[in-house]
Scaffold this active site. Structure first.
Site, PDB file in Angstrom:
ATOM      1  N   CYS A 124      25.424  10.926  95.853  1.00 57.82           N
ATOM      2  CA  CYS A 124      24.932   9.970  94.832  1.00 57.82           C
ATOM      3  C   CYS A 124      26.018   8.975  94.450  1.00 57.82           C
ATOM      4  CB  CYS A 124      24.412  10.688  93.598  1.00 57.82           C
ATOM      5  SG  CYS A 124      23.016  11.743  93.949  1.00 57.82           S
ATOM      6  N   LYS A 171      26.180  21.683  84.389  1.00 58.84           N
ATOM      7  CA  LYS A 171      27.409  21.756  85.179  1.00 58.84           C
ATOM      8  C   LYS A 171      28.461  22.601  84.474  1.00 58.84           C
ATOM      9  CE  LYS A 171      26.882  17.085  87.140  1.00 58.84           C
ATOM     10  NZ  LYS A 171      26.305  17.307  88.447  1.00 58.84           N
ATOM     11  N   HIS A 216      29.323   7.425  90.176  1.00 50.94           N
ATOM     12  CA  HIS A 216      28.056   8.067  90.556  1.00 50.94           C
ATOM     13  C   HIS A 216      26.923   7.084  90.264  1.00 50.94           C
ATOM     14  CE1 HIS A 216      24.667  10.886  89.975  1.00 50.94           C
ATOM     15  NE2 HIS A 216      25.353  11.731  90.727  1.00 50.94           N
ATOM     16  N   GLN A 247      31.910  15.446  85.286  1.00 51.29           N
ATOM     17  CA  GLN A 247      32.783  16.307  86.099  1.00 51.29           C
ATOM     18  C   GLN A 247      34.077  16.679  85.385  1.00 51.29           C
ATOM     19  OE1 GLN A 247      31.660  17.651  88.705  1.00 51.29           O
ATOM     20  NE2 GLN A 247      30.039  16.305  89.462  1.00 51.29           N
ATOM     21  N   ASP A 261      32.093   8.760  81.608  1.00 51.55           N
ATOM     22  CA  ASP A 261      31.158   9.683  82.253  1.00 51.55           C
ATOM     23  C   ASP A 261      31.909  10.996  82.457  1.00 51.55           C
ATOM     24  OD1 ASP A 261      29.793  11.230  84.050  1.00 51.55           O
ATOM     25  OD2 ASP A 261      29.359   9.620  85.468  1.00 51.55           O
TER      26      ASP A 261
HETATM   27  N1  C6P Z   1      26.698  14.751  90.297  1.00 50.53           N
HETATM   28  C1  C6P Z   1      26.950  16.005  92.357  1.00 50.53           C
HETATM   29  O1  C6P Z   1      26.574  16.828  93.188  1.00 50.53           O
HETATM   30  P1  C6P Z   1      23.114  14.607  85.966  1.00 50.53           P
HETATM   31  O2  C6P Z   1      22.328  14.654  87.235  1.00 50.53           O
HETATM   32  O3  C6P Z   1      22.595  13.553  85.023  1.00 50.53           O
HETATM   33  O4  C6P Z   1      23.315  15.934  85.341  1.00 50.53           O
HETATM   34  O5  C6P Z   1      24.593  14.146  86.373  1.00 50.53           O
HETATM   35  C2  C6P Z   1      24.776  12.913  86.964  1.00 50.53           C
HETATM   36  C3  C6P Z   1      26.209  12.671  87.295  1.00 50.53           C
HETATM   37  C4  C6P Z   1      26.883  11.671  86.627  1.00 50.53           C
HETATM   38  N2  C6P Z   1      28.178  11.433  86.858  1.00 50.53           N
HETATM   39  C5  C6P Z   1      28.886  12.150  87.736  1.00 50.53           C
HETATM   40  C6  C6P Z   1      30.335  11.856  87.930  1.00 50.53           C
HETATM   41  C7  C6P Z   1      28.249  13.173  88.454  1.00 50.53           C
HETATM   42  O6  C6P Z   1      28.965  13.880  89.340  1.00 50.53           O
HETATM   43  C8  C6P Z   1      26.895  13.432  88.243  1.00 50.53           C
HETATM   44  C9  C6P Z   1      26.170  14.496  89.028  1.00 50.53           C
HETATM   45  C10 C6P Z   1      26.136  15.817  91.095  1.00 50.53           C
HETATM   46  O7  C6P Z   1      27.971  15.355  92.507  1.00 50.53           O
HETATM   47  C11 C6P Z   1      24.683  15.666  91.404  1.00 50.53           C
HETATM   48  S1  C6P Z   1      24.323  14.193  92.281  1.00 50.53           S
END
Ligand code: C6P
Length: 395
Positions: free
Chosen positions: A351, A209, A105, A186, A183
């Protein structure tokens, strides 16, 4: 949504919130609204206690040894940036290598690009395997030979759903002296995570999430690693003492939490963790596996719909994320028609542009993603929406 029962299939973006979590925010503001760590009066003490309890719940949930290893930040993005800006600044010098993968991401790409640019370091990528389903072991080993300072990898891909073997990656990276950041944006919401077992140095996650509110997330890091890291922000709460010219940083984890915290976010995150504990992460994983299997089977049987090529075929190797494309139809049109049926899905590059546009060669993809409250009927509704798309576009 649009006069229909909401079928929410965009859980990889953010989850819905149980009443328990919403009530926790309401209770804080109506019953004990006060700043934490500061007041010597009842409601401030209660707010402090609830905030610290939330950290303890998270520490227990992910297997951290104590709350000293849990830093509250805004989200996964901020957690990774914190590491790049503090640990990275101290340890990554001119010519050093940073290793990430092609399925990251943007949150796990750009902080490292920025660090590489600032310090004249080199950013390398682990390639995907031939099926574009997981990481190539050969590529990983090849990149490890460059002795990277840090390996930063998604536990579960938000596009492919692939579950990376981060325990094995950590072991191999540690053998070469590299630090490891996982990370967990997910993974933490959907499966049991044990940072002690993974042995990773850093683990990042977002509360929103995992049934919690937005604006709160966490960085787990090993205590001995955090001890050596400088604070990122200066201000109230992150100090033990201050003189005219200098300061003594506070104990962990407060050294990294300058200024008034997202108090209601932290407290409500605690309520979300209670909820997840009540259901059980193993049950959630089992449930999502069933949904994923059904979704892959249902979607792959529809003429003109492509699922394979966007992640592993085996549900043992993937989380509840299913990306797909419909021949001849733009994913934004797909999502708009789904919306008219009350089905919320995401369309775009998710993203993860280097993966979606670069490696997979797609402008964008449609994606459905599950959580504990989804059921088979939700997937059937998505299938019906695909049939509607095909009818409208005559494909
Ligand atoms: N992916 C998706 O729709 P934040 O925005 O900081 O809470 O999470 C960022 C992020 C980091 N790593 C991974 C693997 C992610 O999937 C995400 C967030 C969302 O896939 C929003 S773009």
């Amino acid at each position: 949504m649009n006069g229909k029962r909401l079928v929410y299939l965009d859980n990889a973006a953010t989850s819905q919130k149980p009443n328990k979590v919403i009530d926790a925010i309401h209770d804080y503001y109506t019953q004990y609204n006060a700043n934490i760590h500061r007041g010597v009066y009842k409601i401030s003490e209660r707010a402090t206690e609830e905030y610290i309890n939330s950290k303890q719940k998270l520490a227990d949930m992910v297997g951290a040894s104590s709350i000293e290893e849990i830093i509250y930040v805004r989200n996964t993005t901020e957690a990774i940036n914190l590491v790049a800006l503090t640990w990275g600044e101290m340890n990554v010098k001119k010519g050093d290598h940073i290793l990430i993968s092609q399925m990251e991401h943007h949150s796990n790409i750009i902080p490292w690009q920025m660090l590489a640019k600032r310090n004249d370091a080199v950013l390398d990528y682990i390639e995907l395997d031939d099926n574009k389903a997981g990481l190539s072991e050969d590529s990983f080993k090849e990149q490890l030979d460059k002795d990277p300072k840090i390996v930063s990898i998604a536990h579960v891909s938000n596009v492919l759903g692939s579950i990376n073997d981060v325990k094995k990656i950590t072991k191999l990276a540690h053998d070469r002296g590299a630090f490891v950041l996982v990370d967990g944006a997910q993974s933490a919401p959907h499966m049991k995570v044990d940072v002690a077992d993974l042995d990773c140095d850093f683990f990042a996650l977002s509360a929103h999430k995992m049934l919690g509110p937005t604006g709160i997330g966490a960085l787990y890091a090993k205590r001995e690693v955090l001890d050596k890291m400088p604070p990122l922000f200066g201000g109230g709460d992150m100090i033990k003492s201050v003189s005219m010219q200098t300061y003594t940083p506070n104990d962990l984890p407060w050294k990294f939490e300058a200024g008034t915290s997202n108090i209601e976010g932290g407290i409500a995150f605690g309520a979300a963790i209670d909820y997840l504990d009540g259901v059980g992460l193993d049950s959630i994983r089992k449930h999502e596996k069933k949904l994923t299997e059904y979704a892959i089977k249902s979607l792959s049987e529809i003429d003109g719909v492509r699922v394979f090529g966007y992640g592993p075929k085996e549900t043992d190797k993937r989380g509840g994320v299913v990306s797909f494309s419909i021949r001849g139809v733009h994913p934004h049109d797909v999502a708009t028609i789904f919306d008219s049926d009350g089905v919320a899905i995401r369309a775009g590059h998710h993203c993860a542009m280097p993966l979606v546009t670069g490696v997979l060669g797609q402008g964008s993809l449609s994606r459905i993603s599950f959580y504990l409250y989804n059921d088979i009927d939700d997937i059937d509704k998505a299938v019906r929406a695909i049939e509607k798309v095909k009818k409208i576009f005559k494909c």
